[in-house]
Design a protein around this motif. Structure first.
Motif, short mmCIF file in Angstrom:
data_model
loop_
_atom_site.label_atom_id
_atom_site.label_comp_id
_atom_site.label_asym_id
_atom_site.label_seq_id
_atom_site.Cartn_x
_atom_site.Cartn_y
_atom_site.Cartn_z
N UNK A 100 0.82 -1.20 0.00
CA UNK A 100 0.00 0.00 0.00
C UNK A 100 0.86 1.26 0.00
N UNK A 101 0.21 2.38 -0.28
CA UNK A 101 0.86 3.67 -0.18
C UNK A 101 1.11 3.94 1.30
N UNK A 107 -2.49 -6.93 2.84
CA UNK A 107 -2.86 -8.32 3.05
C UNK A 107 -4.22 -8.69 2.49
N UNK A 108 -5.21 -7.83 2.61
CA UNK A 108 -6.55 -8.15 2.12
C UNK A 108 -6.56 -8.25 0.60
N UNK A 110 -3.93 -9.15 -1.23
CA UNK A 110 -3.25 -10.41 -1.53
C UNK A 110 -4.25 -11.56 -1.47
N UNK A 111 -5.07 -11.58 -0.43
CA UNK A 111 -6.03 -12.67 -0.27
C UNK A 111 -7.08 -12.67 -1.39
N UNK A 112 -7.50 -11.48 -1.86
CA UNK A 112 -8.43 -11.42 -2.98
C UNK A 112 -7.82 -12.05 -4.22
N UNK A 113 -6.60 -11.65 -4.53
CA UNK A 113 -5.95 -12.21 -5.72
C UNK A 113 -5.65 -13.69 -5.56
N UNK A 114 -5.21 -14.08 -4.38
CA UNK A 114 -4.94 -15.50 -4.12
C UNK A 114 -6.19 -16.34 -4.35
N UNK A 115 -7.31 -15.89 -3.78
CA UNK A 115 -8.55 -16.64 -3.93
C UNK A 115 -9.01 -16.71 -5.38
N UNK A 116 -8.90 -15.59 -6.10
CA UNK A 116 -9.36 -15.55 -7.49
C UNK A 116 -8.54 -16.48 -8.37
#
Length: 330
Positions: A100-101, A107-108, A110-116
């Protein structure tokens, strides 16, 4: 296609100056956030990475090719399709790195991309993969990037390496040497002989010992009490000049994290070169500051080249107003 580059916020203007010096003064560069910039319709990411690896650009820490920008991330199925459609072949595994800036870890996201991606049968890790998905979360937009790890400069989100602060650590300066060894893939042959200039209290000495080196720690100041019991450490409680006047050891590695002017520090490394075997490894931090840290660093590097082949020069995440230079004795 745009390339995103990460820097220390205080070094942004110096990074822009370097990039334009290398690829043209008319290059369009936009500031995305304090420590992130965008190069529009400029050189390919591989050309930028090569210039950084060669030390011609020292203030850039991380690179990625931008593939999308959003006000907020789209639904997961669209997100996965966007990433996968940008790749020539369907991957078995990808690294996902979010930041983030500011100091946030993202972390949230990362989890979105990981799940997708996992739903599409792609294994996801945070590092160690050939291809890296980058996700930068700014105040105004979320940017998505895709890059080969070899062109990213660092296998950490935005080049921000995170190291554990264990009780065994002697000083914060250890992080700088650890990061240099990991980032540049340096190999220190076990059983080698190393000299640590300005060693007190012994942080870099401790890291060298972890890599199997017998270490001569040169500093009038004392070493941490825990290091005094190590028979593989020889504390020379004197100045570097006096040490080398009497030294008869041929070293495989010389390191220097002393607080002094860039040119003075480089000259000390040149003096040390007479005691380093041909091809020996040299690591030095050239301290910045002043009105023109870029030119100061360049002067220091020019001095080093009198005795060394400079392999890398970069402002790493754990550097402050300094550049880490890696070289081989010629």
């Amino acid at each position: 296609m745009s390339v995103l580059f990460s820097v220390a916020a205080d070094s942004y203007e110096w990074a822009v100056r370097e990039i334009r010096s290398e690829f043209g003064r008319g290059l369009r560069i936009e500031r995305v956030s304090g420590d992130l910039g965008r190069i529009v319709d400029g050189p390919a990411v591989g050309e930028l990475a090569a210039a950084c690896d060669a030390g011609r650009i020292v203030f850039v820490r991380h690179l990625t090719t931008e593939i999308a920008s959003f006000d907020e991330l789209p639904p997961d199925y669209e997100l996965a399709e966007l990433v996968l459609s940008a790749l020539p072949d369907y991957p078995k595994a990808l690294a996902v790195q979010a930041w983030t800036d500011g100091a946030g870890t993202g972390g949230s996201y990362y989890r979105r991309l990981e799940g997708a991606l996992t739903e599409r049968g792609v294994s996801v890790t945070r590092s160690g993969q050939e291809v890296v998905v980058s996700c930068f979360v700014g105040r105004r937009a979320v940017l998505l990037g895709l890059n080969r790890r070899s062109d990213s400069l660092s296998d950490w989100p935005g080049g921000r390496m995170r190291l554990a602060r264990g009780e065994e650590r002697v000083s914060r300066s250890e992080f700088k040497l650890e990061e240099a060894i990991a980032t540049f893939g340096l190999e220190l042959a076990p059983g080698g002989k190393a000299v640590d200039l300005g060693a007190s209290p012994g942080g870099w000495t401790r890291i060298l010992r972890q890599h199997g080196q017998e270490v001569w720690s040169v500093d009038p100041g004392s070493l941490d009490q825990r290091l005094k019991r190590d028979r593989g450490i020889h504390h020379a409680a004197t100045t570097a000049g006096r040490f080398f006047a009497e030294n008869r050891v041929r070293f495989d590695v010389v390191v220097n994290d002393m607080r002094m002017d860039q040119v003075m520090s480089a000259r000390m490394m040149v003096d040390a070169a007479a005691h380093v075997r041909r091809g020996g490894l040299a690591i030095v931090t050239l301290k910045g500051g002043g009105k023109n840290p870029l030119d100061g660093a360049r002067r220091g590097i020019d001095v080093l080249r009198r005795q060394y082949d400079v392999l890398h020069a970069r402002q790493l995440h754990h550097n402050r107003n300094e550049i880490t230079v890696v070289a081989h004795k010629v």
